[in-house]
Design a protein around this motif. Sequence first.
Motif, PDB file in Angstrom:
ATOM      1  N   THR A  91      47.705  35.403  23.269  1.00 34.72           N
ATOM      2  CA  THR A  91      48.817  35.036  24.171  1.00 34.72           C
ATOM      3  C   THR A  91      50.165  35.326  23.509  1.00 34.72           C
ATOM      4  OG1 THR A  91      48.992  32.771  23.324  1.00 34.72           O
ATOM      5  CG2 THR A  91      47.457  33.141  25.150  1.00 34.72           C
ATOM      6  N   GLU A  92      51.198  35.402  24.356  1.00 30.31           N
ATOM      7  CA  GLU A  92      52.570  35.587  23.845  1.00 30.31           C
ATOM      8  C   GLU A  92      53.015  34.376  23.043  1.00 30.31           C
ATOM      9  OE1 GLU A  92      55.938  36.870  26.196  1.00 30.31           O
ATOM     10  OE2 GLU A  92      54.491  37.783  27.584  1.00 30.31           O
ATOM     11  N   GLU A  93      52.547  33.204  23.510  1.00 35.43           N
ATOM     12  CA  GLU A  93      52.931  31.957  22.843  1.00 35.43           C
ATOM     13  C   GLU A  93      52.412  31.947  21.398  1.00 35.43           C
ATOM     14  OE1 GLU A  93      51.928  28.463  25.146  1.00 35.43           O
ATOM     15  OE2 GLU A  93      52.099  27.172  23.395  1.00 35.43           O
ATOM     16  N   GLY A  94      51.157  32.324  21.246  1.00 37.16           N
ATOM     17  CA  GLY A  94      50.585  32.381  19.897  1.00 37.16           C
ATOM     18  C   GLY A  94      51.282  33.429  19.041  1.00 37.16           C
ATOM     19  N   THR A  95      51.575  34.568  19.671  1.00 34.43           N
ATOM     20  CA  THR A  95      52.197  35.673  18.945  1.00 34.43           C
ATOM     21  C   THR A  95      53.619  35.308  18.500  1.00 34.43           C
ATOM     22  OG1 THR A  95      50.913  37.140  20.321  1.00 34.43           O
ATOM     23  CG2 THR A  95      52.674  38.164  19.087  1.00 34.43           C
ATOM     24  N   GLU A  96      54.345  34.532  19.352  1.00 36.89           N
ATOM     25  CA  GLU A  96      55.704  34.105  18.994  1.00 36.89           C
ATOM     26  C   GLU A  96      55.687  33.308  17.684  1.00 36.89           C
ATOM     27  OE1 GLU A  96      58.706  34.526  19.433  1.00 36.89           O
ATOM     28  OE2 GLU A  96      59.676  32.690  18.710  1.00 36.89           O
ATOM     29  N   GLY A  97      54.703  32.427  17.540  1.00 39.44           N
ATOM     30  CA  GLY A  97      54.611  31.620  16.312  1.00 39.44           C
ATOM     31  C   GLY A  97      54.411  32.502  15.094  1.00 39.44           C
ATOM     32  N   LYS A  98      53.506  33.464  15.197  1.00 45.30           N
ATOM     33  CA  LYS A  98      53.237  34.359  14.063  1.00 45.30           C
ATOM     34  C   LYS A  98      54.457  35.221  13.753  1.00 45.30           C
ATOM     35  CE  LYS A  98      51.696  38.329  14.700  1.00 45.30           C
ATOM     36  NZ  LYS A  98      50.967  39.543  15.109  1.00 45.30           N
ATOM     37  N   ASN A  99      55.074  35.793  14.801  1.00 45.62           N
ATOM     38  CA  ASN A  99      56.231  36.663  14.585  1.00 45.62           C
ATOM     39  C   ASN A  99      57.381  35.905  13.930  1.00 45.62           C
ATOM     40  OD1 ASN A  99      54.914  38.808  15.620  1.00 45.62           O
ATOM     41  ND2 ASN A  99      55.882  38.752  17.646  1.00 45.62           N
ATOM     42  N   ALA A 100      57.623  34.670  14.413  1.00 45.78           N
ATOM     43  CA  ALA A 100      58.718  33.871  13.855  1.00 45.78           C
ATOM     44  C   ALA A 100      58.481  33.639  12.368  1.00 45.78           C
ATOM     45  CB  ALA A 100      58.822  32.539  14.590  1.00 45.78           C
ATOM     46  N   TYR A 101      57.246  33.331  12.012  1.00 39.35           N
ATOM     47  CA  TYR A 101      56.942  33.102  10.592  1.00 39.35           C
ATOM     48  C   TYR A 101      57.227  34.374   9.781  1.00 39.35           C
ATOM     49  CZ  TYR A 101      54.507  32.389   6.238  1.00 39.35           C
ATOM     50  OH  TYR A 101      54.228  32.301   4.902  1.00 39.35           O
ATOM     51  N   LEU A 102      56.732  35.505  10.276  1.00 40.56           N
ATOM     52  CA  LEU A 102      56.899  36.758   9.521  1.00 40.56           C
ATOM     53  C   LEU A 102      58.364  37.193   9.471  1.00 40.56           C
ATOM     54  CD1 LEU A 102      53.760  38.781  10.737  1.00 40.56           C
ATOM     55  CD2 LEU A 102      54.105  37.649   8.527  1.00 40.56           C
ATOM     56  N   GLN A 103      59.130  36.861  10.549  1.00 43.37           N
ATOM     57  CA  GLN A 103      60.553  37.250  10.594  1.00 43.37           C
ATOM     58  C   GLN A 103      61.459  36.181   9.981  1.00 43.37           C
ATOM     59  OE1 GLN A 103      60.953  37.919  14.822  1.00 43.37           O
ATOM     60  NE2 GLN A 103      59.515  39.658  14.776  1.00 43.37           N
ATOM     61  N   ARG A 104      60.876  35.184   9.386  1.00 49.43           N
ATOM     62  CA  ARG A 104      61.593  34.090   8.714  1.00 49.43           C
ATOM     63  C   ARG A 104      62.648  33.454   9.613  1.00 49.43           C
ATOM     64  NH1 ARG A 104      59.609  34.733   3.665  1.00 49.43           N
ATOM     65  NH2 ARG A 104      59.059  36.849   3.093  1.00 49.43           N
ATOM     66  N   ARG A 105      62.246  33.188  10.866  1.00 49.65           N
ATOM     67  CA  ARG A 105      63.125  32.480  11.796  1.00 49.65           C
ATOM     68  C   ARG A 105      62.359  31.317  12.407  1.00 49.65           C
ATOM     69  NH1 ARG A 105      61.296  33.773  16.830  1.00 49.65           N
ATOM     70  NH2 ARG A 105      60.288  35.799  17.090  1.00 49.65           N
ATOM     71  N   LYS A 106      63.126  30.455  13.117  1.00 46.21           N
ATOM     72  CA  LYS A 106      62.461  29.337  13.794  1.00 46.21           C
ATOM     73  C   LYS A 106      61.754  29.874  15.046  1.00 46.21           C
ATOM     74  CE  LYS A 106      64.594  25.178  12.356  1.00 46.21           C
ATOM     75  NZ  LYS A 106      65.942  24.725  12.134  1.00 46.21           N
ATOM     76  N   PRO A 107      60.556  29.416  15.338  1.00 46.45           N
ATOM     77  CA  PRO A 107      59.899  29.899  16.557  1.00 46.45           C
ATOM     78  C   PRO A 107      60.600  29.343  17.796  1.00 46.45           C
ATOM     79  CG  PRO A 107      58.599  28.151  15.561  1.00 46.45           C
ATOM     80  CD  PRO A 107      59.740  28.429  14.618  1.00 46.45           C
TER      81      PRO A 107
ATOM     82  N   MET B 226      32.881  27.038  19.841  1.00 45.72           N
ATOM     83  CA  MET B 226      33.717  27.043  21.043  1.00 45.72           C
ATOM     84  C   MET B 226      35.200  26.989  20.687  1.00 45.72           C
ATOM     85  SD  MET B 226      32.765  24.736  24.253  1.00 45.72           S
ATOM     86  CE  MET B 226      34.194  24.967  25.258  1.00 45.72           C
ATOM     87  N   GLY B 227      35.504  26.182  19.659  1.00 41.69           N
ATOM     88  CA  GLY B 227      36.894  26.086  19.189  1.00 41.69           C
ATOM     89  C   GLY B 227      37.386  27.434  18.702  1.00 41.69           C
ATOM     90  N   GLY B 228      36.509  28.180  18.053  1.00 41.43           N
ATOM     91  CA  GLY B 228      36.862  29.530  17.601  1.00 41.43           C
ATOM     92  C   GLY B 228      37.204  30.424  18.785  1.00 41.43           C
ATOM     93  N   ASP B 229      36.471  30.243  19.881  1.00 41.88           N
ATOM     94  CA  ASP B 229      36.773  31.029  21.087  1.00 41.88           C
ATOM     95  C   ASP B 229      38.155  30.671  21.629  1.00 41.88           C
ATOM     96  OD1 ASP B 229      34.324  32.190  20.859  1.00 41.88           O
ATOM     97  OD2 ASP B 229      33.391  31.057  22.491  1.00 41.88           O
ATOM     98  N   ALA B 230      38.503  29.370  21.589  1.00 42.13           N
ATOM     99  CA  ALA B 230      39.828  28.940  22.068  1.00 42.13           C
ATOM    100  C   ALA B 230      40.914  29.566  21.199  1.00 42.13           C
ATOM    101  CB  ALA B 230      39.927  27.414  22.053  1.00 42.13           C
ATOM    102  N   THR B 231      40.704  29.559  19.885  1.00 40.36           N
ATOM    103  CA  THR B 231      41.690  30.153  18.965  1.00 40.36           C
ATOM    104  C   THR B 231      41.843  31.646  19.249  1.00 40.36           C
ATOM    105  OG1 THR B 231      40.983  28.554  17.322  1.00 40.36           O
ATOM    106  CG2 THR B 231      42.318  30.389  16.526  1.00 40.36           C
ATOM    107  N   LEU B 232      40.687  32.287  19.449  1.00 38.99           N
ATOM    108  CA  LEU B 232      40.695  33.724  19.725  1.00 38.99           C
ATOM    109  C   LEU B 232      41.528  34.039  20.971  1.00 38.99           C
ATOM    110  CD1 LEU B 232      39.188  36.163  18.507  1.00 38.99           C
ATOM    111  CD2 LEU B 232      37.387  35.766  20.189  1.00 38.99           C
ATOM    112  N   LEU B 233      41.303  33.244  22.034  1.00 42.64           N
ATOM    113  CA  LEU B 233      42.054  33.461  23.277  1.00 42.64           C
ATOM    114  C   LEU B 233      43.540  33.186  23.044  1.00 42.64           C
ATOM    115  CD1 LEU B 233      39.532  31.893  25.800  1.00 42.64           C
ATOM    116  CD2 LEU B 233      40.373  34.243  25.831  1.00 42.64           C
ATOM    117  N   PHE B 234      43.840  32.143  22.275  1.00 38.63           N
ATOM    118  CA  PHE B 234      45.232  31.755  22.014  1.00 38.63           C
ATOM    119  C   PHE B 234      45.963  32.851  21.244  1.00 38.63           C
ATOM    120  CE2 PHE B 234      48.262  29.086  19.431  1.00 38.63           C
ATOM    121  CZ  PHE B 234      49.157  28.888  20.462  1.00 38.63           C
ATOM    122  N   TYR B 235      45.276  33.476  20.283  1.00 35.14           N
ATOM    123  CA  TYR B 235      45.893  34.556  19.499  1.00 35.14           C
ATOM    124  C   TYR B 235      46.316  35.724  20.386  1.00 35.14           C
ATOM    125  CZ  TYR B 235      44.982  32.719  14.805  1.00 35.14           C
ATOM    126  OH  TYR B 235      44.996  31.984  13.669  1.00 35.14           O
TER     127      TYR B 235
END
Length: 275
Positions: free
Chosen positions: A250-266, A239-248
């Motif tokens: 979202t824009e909120e989840g994507t912002e965290g990943k993009n910030a990491y890849l763009q070497r900036r603060k989220p 079930m937790g995997g399903d929550a992670t999947l749904l979170f990925y």
Amino acid sequence: PDWKLALDDPANPFTDIIYEKAEGIAKITINRPERRNAFRPQTVKELMRAFNDARDDNSIGVVIFTGKGTKAFCSGGDQSFRGKEGYADYDSFGRLNVLDLQVQIRRLPKPVIAMVAGYAVGGGHVLHMVCDLTIAADNAVFGQTGPKVGSVDAGYGASVMDRLVGPKRAREMWFMAKFYNATEADKMGLVNTVVPLEKLEEETVKWCREIIRNSPMAIRVAKSALNAVDDGHSGLQQMGGDATLLFYGTEEGTEGKNAYLQRRKPDFSRFPRLP
Ligand code: 2NE
């Protein structure tokens, strides 16, 4: 449906099962009718390969699990392959690999429907119980045979049964190793519906089509939620995997990943803290 053979690889052919697909439905059939579809290690290996494919194929929304012919869904472990270490192939040591198959069916994030004609007994009875739904033909017969042949399934075979039929009936089924007809099984809550044998596949496919019309993510989460308590940590993980999947998604989840890849603060400031 116009069933088409799947994973039909001449270099690695199935000998013990038939694997087909049509209309977003996978149909997996144990093909040992001369043994009442008893499974040997090879059968379980092939079943696991097919179930794995049905999981990974994103055109598939539901899986039908059945046995060839009208005499049996599955009569459990093939007793002629049983040794002191479990069930052994010609070329390998024994083990109870059907338990891994049960876990695989439980965790598969799509509904699995047991389509049962004839006997679903012994380990075959456990296999139908771990499926999400069971459509039974009017000639279906259910029961545990283990105590008659010196065997028991003390895992899902006991715990899932207890949930399905309640503690008293579960004890009756295991202690007495009685057989129950389709009407009795229906009354006990072991099956979802009973239909005339000649209508079995038609009715099962009707249920599949209805399921496929619904939201795949809602069904996925419903299955993992319905299993979560009984499956403990591993149920929560699913079930937790399903929550992670749904979170990925979202824009909120994507912002965290993009910030990491763009070497900036989220910047999570635009995302609400919902009540
Ligand atoms: C299923 C049942 C009730 C059917 O009876 P019937 O009269 O319709 O058929 P028959 O004549 O018994 O069976 C036809 C052929 O299939 C073989 C039979 O030996 C017979 O072979 P031939 O005489 O034609 O050569 N056959 C059927 N089931 C078999 C099996 N499981 N293993 C090997 N050969 C099998 C009746 O056949 C029956 O009661 N079968 C045995 C059911 C059983 O006890 N299953 C094992 C339970 S233990 C288990 O599944 C298990 C485990 O040990 C550990 C973990 C998980 C599961």
